[in-house]
Design a protein around this motif. Structure first.
Motif, PDB file in Angstrom:
ATOM      1  N   VAL A  95       0.841  -1.260   0.044  1.00  0.00           N
ATOM      2  CA  VAL A  95       0.147  -0.006   0.060  1.00  0.00           C
ATOM      3  C   VAL A  95       0.840   1.356  -0.076  1.00  0.00           C
ATOM      4  O   VAL A  95       0.691   2.377  -0.960  1.00  0.00           O
ATOM      5  CB  VAL A  95      -0.928   0.096   1.095  1.00  0.00           C
ATOM      6  N   VAL A  96       1.995   1.364   0.716  1.00  0.00           N
ATOM      7  CA  VAL A  96       2.757   2.315   0.834  1.00  0.00           C
ATOM      8  C   VAL A  96       3.522   2.540  -0.445  1.00  0.00           C
ATOM      9  O   VAL A  96       3.522   3.707  -0.863  1.00  0.00           O
ATOM     10  CB  VAL A  96       3.933   2.377   1.871  1.00  0.00           C
ATOM     11  N   PHE A  97       4.113   1.473  -1.352  1.00  0.00           N
ATOM     12  CA  PHE A  97       4.666   1.915  -2.446  1.00  0.00           C
ATOM     13  C   PHE A  97       3.620   2.207  -3.705  1.00  0.00           C
ATOM     14  O   PHE A  97       4.003   2.894  -4.523  1.00  0.00           O
ATOM     15  CB  PHE A  97       5.385   0.592  -2.933  1.00  0.00           C
ATOM     16  N   ASP A  98       2.372   1.558  -3.339  1.00  0.00           N
ATOM     17  CA  ASP A  98       1.417   2.183  -4.240  1.00  0.00           C
ATOM     18  C   ASP A  98       1.244   3.643  -4.154  1.00  0.00           C
ATOM     19  O   ASP A  98       0.961   4.602  -5.089  1.00  0.00           O
ATOM     20  CB  ASP A  98       0.155   1.380  -4.224  1.00  0.00           C
ATOM     21  N   ARG A  99       1.045   4.480  -2.894  1.00  0.00           N
ATOM     22  CA  ARG A  99       1.031   5.611  -2.718  1.00  0.00           C
ATOM     23  C   ARG A  99       2.142   6.341  -3.212  1.00  0.00           C
ATOM     24  O   ARG A  99       1.842   7.468  -4.094  1.00  0.00           O
ATOM     25  CB  ARG A  99       0.727   5.789  -1.383  1.00  0.00           C
ATOM     26  N   LEU A 100       3.456   5.703  -3.183  1.00  0.00           N
ATOM     27  CA  LEU A 100       4.441   6.502  -3.681  1.00  0.00           C
ATOM     28  C   LEU A 100       4.590   6.538  -5.192  1.00  0.00           C
ATOM     29  O   LEU A 100       4.909   7.657  -5.637  1.00  0.00           O
ATOM     30  CB  LEU A 100       5.935   5.333  -3.346  1.00  0.00           C
ATOM     31  N   VAL A 101       3.891   5.661  -5.843  1.00  0.00           N
ATOM     32  CA  VAL A 101       4.043   5.505  -7.277  1.00  0.00           C
ATOM     33  C   VAL A 101       2.950   6.960  -7.625  1.00  0.00           C
ATOM     34  O   VAL A 101       3.255   7.468  -8.525  1.00  0.00           O
ATOM     35  CB  VAL A 101       3.263   4.376  -7.819  1.00  0.00           C
ATOM     36  N   ARG A 102       2.178   6.951  -7.178  1.00  0.00           N
ATOM     37  CA  ARG A 102       0.899   8.219  -7.487  1.00  0.00           C
ATOM     38  C   ARG A 102       1.604   9.547  -7.118  1.00  0.00           C
ATOM     39  O   ARG A 102       1.597  10.397  -8.101  1.00  0.00           O
ATOM     40  CB  ARG A 102      -0.240   7.989  -6.314  1.00  0.00           C
ATOM     41  N   MET A 103       2.587   9.579  -6.117  1.00  0.00           N
ATOM     42  CA  MET A 103       3.129  10.876  -5.645  1.00  0.00           C
ATOM     43  C   MET A 103       4.129  11.171  -6.542  1.00  0.00           C
ATOM     44  O   MET A 103       4.505  12.142  -7.016  1.00  0.00           O
ATOM     45  CB  MET A 103       3.429  10.534  -4.235  1.00  0.00           C
ATOM     46  N   MET A 104       4.822   9.963  -6.900  1.00  0.00           N
ATOM     47  CA  MET A 104       5.894  10.219  -7.917  1.00  0.00           C
ATOM     48  C   MET A 104       5.477  10.491  -9.295  1.00  0.00           C
ATOM     49  O   MET A 104       6.385  11.311  -9.826  1.00  0.00           O
ATOM     50  CB  MET A 104       6.769   9.092  -7.738  1.00  0.00           C
ATOM     51  N   SER A 105       4.467  10.153  -9.659  1.00  0.00           N
ATOM     52  CA  SER A 105       4.135  10.529 -11.022  1.00  0.00           C
ATOM     53  C   SER A 105       3.783  12.123 -11.122  1.00  0.00           C
ATOM     54  O   SER A 105       4.138  12.915 -12.156  1.00  0.00           O
ATOM     55  CB  SER A 105       2.890   9.683 -11.153  1.00  0.00           C
ATOM     56  N   THR A 106       3.009  12.810 -10.063  1.00  0.00           N
ATOM     57  CA  THR A 106       2.906  14.082 -10.028  1.00  0.00           C
ATOM     58  C   THR A 106       4.365  14.991  -9.856  1.00  0.00           C
ATOM     59  O   THR A 106       4.445  15.783 -10.465  1.00  0.00           O
ATOM     60  CB  THR A 106       1.993  14.242  -8.753  1.00  0.00           C
TER      61      THR A 106
END
Length: 372
Positions: A95-106
């Motif tokens: 869950v943490v790394f899925d959140r990281l993916v969304r934040m890194m995209s932005t």
């Protein structure tokens, strides 16, 4: 006589040759029967050979047939993989790394002013030494520290992403692949540009962990030699997270390495199946139990006074004996629940019955020790 003896010897030789021919025929028949019943016997037999087909070779080597049903493998592949480490799965880490993916995209879109797509390839476990030996060079390795956890992590950026970031930040044309110049060390400009990107990724990684456990990942140093980026023993286990970053026709990989010793302080939180899960506690049950406790009836005893006497004196009591208490009508009465002293108050009368008005709450010895 000599002719008769010669004739007998010739007949014996003919009989022996016929017997040998019969034995050979029987042996061939038995081998043929075994070959028909047992294909492996035919393949391993000295007189005949059998060629394995492709499916049998794949099964022997443990090659996956592509359906992905057998993740652990079998055959020789299973034997080779038996030396690898296998560790518990941490659901909340995904869950943490899925959140990281969304934040890194932005954040990377804002950083590069380009269309950036970030995807999570996989999360695996490996020995730290084996991972360092498998890093394709040239690459840049960033050592960062988790301040609150007091341990270190590693970020690896491959050469494809390095040249892509440099090309994008320095105004490279779109639609053309980044030029790679191998066989030379990275320049100061390239190191500084990639370090800026690493600061952005570490900031997003800290924000991704915030809902779970606040932590600050601080950039320590940048290395190009994996031997100088050893943050754990080679035999220690680590979590390797592979991220894919695509910028139209350019891109590369970022790999985050977190040793198990680093995430040990939040291991219980990472074992949760969902955010906010509490181990060993149920708030609904706690509320129900509290409500029932408030409605529970308990028996209280009013103690006027206590006197210590010898057992012999008590045994000498007879009908009419009198026990003098060291209390007066104005003395306070202690209220006990079982053996625990709860309150004290003044004794009086209400509606024709003896009553006690509570004046103070008694402080038990256990409460004093807990406060100390």
């Amino acid at each position: 006589m000599a002719d008769e003896e010669g004739q007998e010897m010739a007949e014996e030789e003919v009989d022996q040759e016929a017997m040998m021919a019969e034995w050979e025929a029987m042996a061939d028949a038995e081998e043929g029967g075994e070959d028909e019943d047992d294909p492996m016997a035919a393949a391993m037999g000295g007189g005949s050979s059998r060629v394995l087909d492709q499916s049998e070779i794949d099964s022997l080597l443990g090659v996956d047939d592509g359906d992905g049903s057998d993740e652990d493998g079998h055959g020789i592949k299973a034997i080779l993989n038996s030396a690898l480490v296998s560790y518990e799965r941490l659901p909340m880490l995904e869950v943490v790394f899925d959140r990281l993916v969304r934040m890194m995209s932005t954040s990377l879109r804002n950083f590069t002013s380009d269309n950036v797509e970030v995807s999570l390839d996989n999360i695996t476990s490996a020995r730290f030494g084996d991972y360092l030996n498998s890093i394709p060079l040239p690459a840049m390795l960033a050592v960062f520290k988790a301040e609150e956890w007091d341990n270190y992590g590693l970020m690896v950026v491959d050469s494809a992403l390095i040249y892509s970031i440099v090309d994008v930040l320095l105004g490279g044309r779109r639609g053309t692949a980044a030029m790679r110049i191998e066989g030379r060390p990275y320049t100061t400009i390239e190191r500084n540009l990639v370090e800026r990107m690493m600061h952005v990724v570490l900031s997003d990684l800290s924000a991704a962990f915030d809902p779970l456990s606040p932590v600050t990942f601080r950039f320590e140093r940048l290395e190009t030699n994996p031997r100088f980026a050893a943050i754990a023993r080679h035999g220690n286990a680590a979590i390797v997270t592979k991220l894919r970053i695509d910028m139209e026709d350019r891109g590369g990989r970022i790999e985050l390495v977190l040793p198990y010793a680093t995430i040990e302080p939040v291991r219980e939180l990472l074992l949760q199946m969902f955010m906010g899960e509490k181990f060993g506690r149920d708030s609904i049950w706690e509320g129900h139990l509290t409500a029932e406790l408030w409605q529970t009836e308990v028996h209280l005893q009013g103690v006027l006074d206590t006197v210590e006497l010898k057992l012999g004196d008590i045994l000498n009591w007879t009908v009419g004996s009198r026990l003098e208490l060291n209390s007066s009508p104005d003395s306070k009465v202690d209220l006990h629940c079982g053996e625990a002293a709860m309150f004290n108050g003044n004794m009086g009368r209400r509606n024709g019955q003896i009553a006690v008005r509570i004046a103070d709450k008694l402080i038990r010895q256990t409460d004093v020790e807990d406060d100390a």
